[in-house]
Motif scaffolding. Sequence first.
Motif, short mmCIF file in Angstrom:
data_model
loop_
_atom_site.label_atom_id
_atom_site.label_comp_id
_atom_site.label_asym_id
_atom_site.label_seq_id
_atom_site.Cartn_x
_atom_site.Cartn_y
_atom_site.Cartn_z
N THR A 85 -10.09 98.61 -46.31
CA THR A 85 -10.16 97.78 -47.03
C THR A 85 -11.91 96.90 -45.54
N SER B 76 -7.94 100.65 -36.93
CA SER B 76 -8.02 102.08 -37.44
C SER B 76 -7.25 102.49 -36.29
N SER B 77 -6.97 103.68 -36.13
CA SER B 77 -5.96 104.46 -35.10
C SER B 77 -7.29 105.67 -35.08
N THR B 78 -8.47 105.96 -36.01
CA THR B 78 -9.86 107.36 -35.85
C THR B 78 -10.28 106.05 -35.93
N1 LIG Z 1 -6.89 93.09 -54.83
C1 LIG Z 1 -7.77 92.63 -53.14
O1 LIG Z 1 -8.11 91.91 -53.25
C2 LIG Z 1 -8.36 93.84 -52.51
C3 LIG Z 1 -8.43 92.85 -50.69
C4 LIG Z 1 -8.37 94.03 -49.90
C5 LIG Z 1 -8.23 95.19 -50.45
N2 LIG Z 1 -8.16 95.90 -51.20
C6 LIG Z 1 -8.53 97.58 -51.41
O2 LIG Z 1 -7.16 98.22 -51.07
C7 LIG Z 1 -7.60 98.97 -50.44
C8 LIG Z 1 -6.91 99.21 -48.63
O3 LIG Z 1 -6.13 98.87 -48.38
P1 LIG Z 1 -5.13 99.74 -47.89
O4 LIG Z 1 -3.53 99.58 -48.41
O5 LIG Z 1 -5.95 101.15 -48.75
O6 LIG Z 1 -5.12 100.31 -46.67
P2 LIG Z 1 -6.12 98.82 -45.22
O7 LIG Z 1 -4.58 98.38 -45.34
O8 LIG Z 1 -7.67 98.05 -45.55
O9 LIG Z 1 -6.32 100.21 -44.20
C9 LIG Z 1 -5.38 101.12 -43.98
C10 LIG Z 1 -5.83 101.67 -42.41
O10 LIG Z 1 -5.51 100.47 -41.13
C11 LIG Z 1 -5.82 101.50 -40.60
N3 LIG Z 1 -4.11 100.66 -39.91
C12 LIG Z 1 -3.38 99.57 -39.97
N4 LIG Z 1 -2.67 99.27 -39.37
C13 LIG Z 1 -3.03 99.88 -38.59
C14 LIG Z 1 -2.96 99.53 -36.80
N5 LIG Z 1 -1.23 98.85 -36.23
N6 LIG Z 1 -3.07 99.82 -36.07
C15 LIG Z 1 -4.37 100.99 -36.07
N7 LIG Z 1 -4.59 101.45 -37.47
C16 LIG Z 1 -4.57 100.49 -38.31
C17 LIG Z 1 -5.33 102.43 -40.77
O11 LIG Z 1 -6.63 103.27 -40.25
P3 LIG Z 1 -7.30 104.92 -39.49
O12 LIG Z 1 -6.21 105.96 -40.86
O13 LIG Z 1 -8.24 104.31 -39.58
O14 LIG Z 1 -6.32 104.76 -38.87
C18 LIG Z 1 -4.66 102.79 -42.34
O15 LIG Z 1 -5.34 103.87 -42.90
C19 LIG Z 1 -9.12 99.83 -50.38
O16 LIG Z 1 -9.55 100.43 -51.84
C20 LIG Z 1 -9.17 98.12 -50.69
O17 LIG Z 1 -10.79 97.92 -51.92
C21 LIG Z 1 -8.01 94.73 -52.43
#
Ligand SMILES: NC(=O)c1ccc[n+]([C@@H]2O[C@H](COP(=O)([O-])OP(=O)(O)OC[C@H]3O[C@@H](n4cnc5c(N)ncnc54)[C@H](OP(=O)(O)O)[C@@H]3O)[C@@H](O)[C@H]2O)c1
Length: 180
Positions: A57, A78-80
């Motif tokens: 996000t 993020s862990s990366t």
């Molecule tokens: N429709 C809406 O209102 C809305 C709202 C928000 C987002 N979005 C969309 O949703 C998508 C993103 O959602 P998503 O499910 O892909 O992922 P996300 O929750 O945004 O990101 C996931 C990443 O967060 C990190 N992470 C999560 N929990 C962690 C923890 N406990 N410790 C360390 N790192 C952690 C990891 O990163 P690392 O891989 O770096 O470890 C994981 O790969 C995007 O396309 C965004 O545009 C839409």
Amino acid sequence: MMSRKNLVFIAQSLDGYIADRNGGLEWLSAVPNPDQQDLGYETFYQGIDALVMGRNTFETVCGFEMEWPYDKPVYVLSSTLDSVPEPFLEKAKVVRGPLSGVLDRIHRAGYSRIYVDGGVTVQQFLKEDLIDELTVTTIPVLLGGGTPLFGELPEKMEFELVESRVLLNAMVQTRYRRKR
Ligand SMILES: NC(=O)c1ccc[n+]([C@@H]2O[C@H](COP(=O)([O-])OP(=O)(O)OC[C@H]3O[C@@H](n4cnc5c(N)ncnc54)[C@H](OP(=O)(O)O)[C@@H]3O)[C@@H](O)[C@H]2O)c1
């Protein structure tokens, strides 16, 4: 001390996705909003102290062709990543590790009401029963695939309805509170 709450404010497709198969968000603007009517976001945003978002996000927001949209502290899970890219150093910091530790740190910094954003991130908070309120705006489109809002949980979780309203005669915005 203000009571601690973790809050979600998110838009989903009718079939429960928050981004399409290409990570796209164009479908969010499928409903015409000629008068730029506020869809509840401003009021929600005024009520939070800080944000916790997943790395995906964060990267989406960084890619928006606009100014950084937040004037409150942003914590990026993020862990990366070791840190956020240079242009964002003043805006956001990377956190990792168990959510309890992440939340402790945020609370110690003085922030109580946390906006939790991102699919995987919301799912992780839900798995640990750390979400107090969910505001979900449902857009009338079936994406057929993409990034899901919800995932599997260790057990059933009940919520109570706080409010539901129709926006722009097209979307339904519903606020749920965790029933404990
Ligand atoms: N429709 C809406 O209102 C809305 C709202 C928000 C987002 N979005 C969309 O949703 C998508 C993103 O959602 P998503 O499910 O892909 O992922 P996300 O929750 O945004 O990101 C996931 C990443 O967060 C990190 N992470 C999560 N929990 C962690 C923890 N406990 N410790 C360390 N790192 C952690 C990891 O990163 P690392 O891989 O770096 O470890 C994981 O790969 C995007 O396309 C965004 O545009 C839409």
